[in-house]
Design a protein around this motif. Structure first.
Motif, PDB file in Angstrom:
ATOM      1  N   MET A 147      29.661 -21.422   2.297  1.00 11.75           N
ATOM      2  CA  MET A 147      29.077 -20.161   1.848  1.00 11.75           C
ATOM      3  C   MET A 147      27.895 -20.439   0.925  1.00 11.75           C
ATOM      4  O   MET A 147      28.019 -21.167  -0.057  1.00 11.75           O
ATOM      5  CB  MET A 147      30.124 -19.322   1.125  1.00 11.75           C
ATOM      6  N   LEU A 148      26.743 -19.844   1.253  1.00  6.69           N
ATOM      7  CA  LEU A 148      25.536 -20.054   0.467  1.00  6.69           C
ATOM      8  C   LEU A 148      25.225 -18.856  -0.414  1.00  6.69           C
ATOM      9  O   LEU A 148      24.956 -18.990  -1.598  1.00  6.69           O
ATOM     10  CB  LEU A 148      24.353 -20.344   1.396  1.00  6.69           C
ATOM     11  N   ARG A 149      25.242 -17.679   0.175  1.00  9.13           N
ATOM     12  CA  ARG A 149      25.060 -16.453  -0.591  1.00  9.13           C
ATOM     13  C   ARG A 149      26.180 -15.506  -0.181  1.00  9.13           C
ATOM     14  O   ARG A 149      26.268 -15.100   0.967  1.00  9.13           O
ATOM     15  CB  ARG A 149      23.696 -15.818  -0.319  1.00  9.13           C
ATOM     16  N   ALA A 150      27.036 -15.185  -1.128  1.00 13.38           N
ATOM     17  CA  ALA A 150      28.188 -14.339  -0.837  1.00 13.38           C
ATOM     18  C   ALA A 150      27.748 -12.916  -0.526  1.00 13.38           C
ATOM     19  O   ALA A 150      26.686 -12.459  -0.961  1.00 13.38           O
ATOM     20  CB  ALA A 150      29.147 -14.342  -2.020  1.00 13.38           C
ATOM     21  N   THR A 151      28.584 -12.188   0.229  1.00 17.07           N
ATOM     22  CA  THR A 151      28.259 -10.808   0.598  1.00 17.07           C
ATOM     23  C   THR A 151      28.222  -9.902  -0.621  1.00 17.07           C
ATOM     24  O   THR A 151      27.326  -9.068  -0.782  1.00 17.07           O
ATOM     25  CB  THR A 151      29.304 -10.277   1.596  1.00 17.07           C
ATOM     26  N   LEU A 152      29.186 -10.051  -1.505  1.00 23.57           N
ATOM     27  CA  LEU A 152      29.317  -9.144  -2.636  1.00 23.57           C
ATOM     28  C   LEU A 152      28.200  -9.358  -3.651  1.00 23.57           C
ATOM     29  O   LEU A 152      28.033 -10.457  -4.191  1.00 23.57           O
ATOM     30  CB  LEU A 152      30.676  -9.351  -3.315  1.00 23.57           C
ATOM     31  N   HIS A 153      27.417  -8.306  -3.902  1.00 25.04           N
ATOM     32  CA  HIS A 153      26.362  -8.319  -4.927  1.00 25.04           C
ATOM     33  C   HIS A 153      25.318  -9.409  -4.673  1.00 25.04           C
ATOM     34  O   HIS A 153      24.755  -9.954  -5.603  1.00 25.04           O
ATOM     35  CB  HIS A 153      26.954  -8.499  -6.319  1.00 25.04           C
ATOM     36  N   ILE A 179      23.231 -14.743 -10.321  1.00 21.26           N
ATOM     37  CA  ILE A 179      21.878 -15.132  -9.932  1.00 21.26           C
ATOM     38  C   ILE A 179      21.655 -14.674  -8.497  1.00 21.26           C
ATOM     39  O   ILE A 179      21.919 -15.395  -7.537  1.00 21.26           O
ATOM     40  CB  ILE A 179      21.673 -16.648 -10.054  1.00 21.26           C
ATOM     41  N   THR A 180      21.155 -13.463  -8.344  1.00 24.87           N
ATOM     42  CA  THR A 180      21.022 -12.902  -7.001  1.00 24.87           C
ATOM     43  C   THR A 180      19.608 -12.427  -6.683  1.00 24.87           C
ATOM     44  O   THR A 180      19.323 -12.101  -5.543  1.00 24.87           O
ATOM     45  CB  THR A 180      21.969 -11.704  -6.836  1.00 24.87           C
ATOM     46  N   ILE A 181      18.727 -12.373  -7.671  1.00 22.36           N
ATOM     47  CA  ILE A 181      17.396 -11.818  -7.442  1.00 22.36           C
ATOM     48  C   ILE A 181      16.313 -12.882  -7.529  1.00 22.36           C
ATOM     49  O   ILE A 181      15.133 -12.565  -7.576  1.00 22.36           O
ATOM     50  CB  ILE A 181      17.088 -10.665  -8.414  1.00 22.36           C
ATOM     51  N   SER A 182      16.703 -14.134  -7.606  1.00 26.80           N
ATOM     52  CA  SER A 182      15.729 -15.209  -7.619  1.00 26.80           C
ATOM     53  C   SER A 182      16.219 -16.321  -6.706  1.00 26.80           C
ATOM     54  O   SER A 182      17.410 -16.418  -6.406  1.00 26.80           O
ATOM     55  CB  SER A 182      15.528 -15.754  -9.042  1.00 26.80           C
ATOM     56  N   ALA A 183      15.284 -17.136  -6.248  1.00 27.10           N
ATOM     57  CA  ALA A 183      15.647 -18.230  -5.347  1.00 27.10           C
ATOM     58  C   ALA A 183      16.589 -19.205  -6.039  1.00 27.10           C
ATOM     59  O   ALA A 183      16.530 -19.401  -7.258  1.00 27.10           O
ATOM     60  CB  ALA A 183      14.382 -18.947  -4.893  1.00 27.10           C
ATOM     61  N   VAL A 184      17.474 -19.812  -5.261  1.00 29.36           N
ATOM     62  CA  VAL A 184      18.457 -20.733  -5.817  1.00 29.36           C
ATOM     63  C   VAL A 184      18.346 -22.088  -5.141  1.00 29.36           C
ATOM     64  O   VAL A 184      17.875 -22.206  -4.009  1.00 29.36           O
ATOM     65  CB  VAL A 184      19.898 -20.205  -5.639  1.00 29.36           C
ATOM     66  N   GLN A 185      18.745 -23.111  -5.873  1.00 29.57           N
ATOM     67  CA  GLN A 185      18.913 -24.447  -5.319  1.00 29.57           C
ATOM     68  C   GLN A 185      20.403 -24.753  -5.356  1.00 29.57           C
ATOM     69  O   GLN A 185      21.020 -24.746  -6.409  1.00 29.57           O
ATOM     70  CB  GLN A 185      18.128 -25.482  -6.119  1.00 29.57           C
ATOM     71  N   MET A 186      20.969 -25.015  -4.190  1.00 26.25           N
ATOM     72  CA  MET A 186      22.413 -25.172  -4.102  1.00 26.25           C
ATOM     73  C   MET A 186      22.752 -26.404  -3.278  1.00 26.25           C
ATOM     74  O   MET A 186      22.084 -26.697  -2.290  1.00 26.25           O
ATOM     75  CB  MET A 186      23.022 -23.933  -3.440  1.00 26.25           C
ATOM     76  N   GLN A 187      23.764 -27.132  -3.710  1.00 26.29           N
ATOM     77  CA  GLN A 187      24.236 -28.282  -2.965  1.00 26.29           C
ATOM     78  C   GLN A 187      25.697 -28.076  -2.579  1.00 26.29           C
ATOM     79  O   GLN A 187      26.513 -27.668  -3.386  1.00 26.29           O
ATOM     80  CB  GLN A 187      24.097 -29.568  -3.780  1.00 26.29           C
ATOM     81  N   LYS A 188      25.993 -28.369  -1.317  1.00 25.56           N
ATOM     82  CA  LYS A 188      27.348 -28.262  -0.799  1.00 25.56           C
ATOM     83  C   LYS A 188      27.770 -29.629  -0.263  1.00 25.56           C
ATOM     84  O   LYS A 188      26.980 -30.342   0.357  1.00 25.56           O
ATOM     85  CB  LYS A 188      27.414 -27.233   0.335  1.00 25.56           C
ATOM     86  N   SER A 189      29.032 -29.960  -0.483  1.00 21.17           N
ATOM     87  CA  SER A 189      29.558 -31.223   0.009  1.00 21.17           C
ATOM     88  C   SER A 189      30.411 -31.006   1.249  1.00 21.17           C
ATOM     89  O   SER A 189      31.203 -30.060   1.302  1.00 21.17           O
ATOM     90  CB  SER A 189      30.388 -31.921  -1.073  1.00 21.17           C
ATOM     91  N   VAL A 190      30.228 -31.872   2.217  1.00 21.11           N
ATOM     92  CA  VAL A 190      30.992 -31.855   3.460  1.00 21.11           C
ATOM     93  C   VAL A 190      31.576 -33.253   3.631  1.00 21.11           C
ATOM     94  O   VAL A 190      31.023 -34.243   3.141  1.00 21.11           O
ATOM     95  CB  VAL A 190      30.095 -31.487   4.659  1.00 21.11           C
ATOM     96  N   GLU A 191      32.706 -33.338   4.320  1.00 22.05           N
ATOM     97  CA  GLU A 191      33.314 -34.640   4.551  1.00 22.05           C
ATOM     98  C   GLU A 191      32.354 -35.554   5.321  1.00 22.05           C
ATOM     99  O   GLU A 191      31.565 -35.084   6.145  1.00 22.05           O
ATOM    100  CB  GLU A 191      34.615 -34.494   5.349  1.00 22.05           C
TER     101      GLU A 191
END
Length: 232
Positions: A147-153, A179-191
């Motif tokens: 999940m990168l940007r959740a549906t809620l809010h 933090i929903t109104i500005s660009a985000v930098q996000m890292q997710k880990s996968v196996e």
């Protein structure tokens, strides 16, 4: 680069470990996904990474393609939808059928030298990104639903969003839900993923409620290739 080299070349074979990277564009030009992103579909993908070699029994013929990271940077945000996530799947066969853009020719070996006979190593990995049509799944397994940007809010995406997936089995970087109104930098880990000859890793982009996608993303990939014999 994520540290996911669980299977490593040893002693004399250590020179056979190669590192590659690919970027679809350095000038803010993205690739567009499929139009209908509202639900997950096994035959729709946004990125497909395949090991282009054929399984064989000759010495030094077999190569493992080991993804380090995949990064999507939003250059054109979706116009509709309520959230954004990427479903990562793996299959025991090659799955790319048509569509999108080939990034294979952009692959760059990260080792360079001034030796007069030096030439870059050709990658075994084959990579496509965009509005991909995939062949029917044969032995598909789901690795992760990121999940990168959740549906809620939350909005479905903003220009400048940078989503990095590290195939290291580690801990994801949390983002403050406010933090929903500005660009985000996000890292997710996968196996960690190990692609033997003729197998595939697929990233399915899903934006809930989005049936008229206008988004575009720059794509960047880093991976290792390990030469190993499977003759035992």
């Amino acid at each position: 680069m994520s540290d996911n080299a669980i299977i490593t070349a040893l002693e004399g074979d250590s020179r056979k470990k190669k590192f590659f990277s690919v970027v679809n564009s350095a000038y803010k030009v993205g690739v567009a996904p499929n139009v209908d992103l509202s639900t997950f579909a096994a035959t729709n993908g946004f990125i497909c990474i395949q090991n282009g070699q054929s399984r064989g029994t000759n010495q030094n013929q077999n190569v493992l393609v080991v993804p380090d990271y995949v990064k999507f940077t939003c250059v054109s945000a979706p116009g509709v939808g309520d959230g954004c996530h990427v479903v990562w799947t793996q299959d025991s066969v090659t799955r790319y059928a048509s569509g999108g853009s080939s990034l294979t020719t952009l692959a760059s070996n990260t080792f360079v030298d001034t030796y007069s006979s030096f030439d870059r190593v050709t990658a075994s990995a084959k990579i496509w990104a965009g509005a991909l049509t995939l062949a029917t799944a044969v032995s598909q397994s789901v690795l992760s639903d990121c999940m990168l940007r959740a549906t809620l809010h939350a909005v479905e995406g903003l220009v400048g969003d940078e989503f990095t997936f590290n195939f290291d089995g580690g801990r994801s970087t949390p983002i403050d839900g406010a933090i929903t109104i500005s660009a985000v930098q996000m890292q997710k880990s996968v196996e960690p993923v190990y692609l033997g000859p003729g197998t595939s890793l697929i990233g399915h982009l899903v934006i809930d409620g989005c049936t008229a996608a206008v988004s575009e993303y720059k794509v960047e990939v880093g991976w290792q290739e390990l030469h190993h014999d499977f003759n035992a």
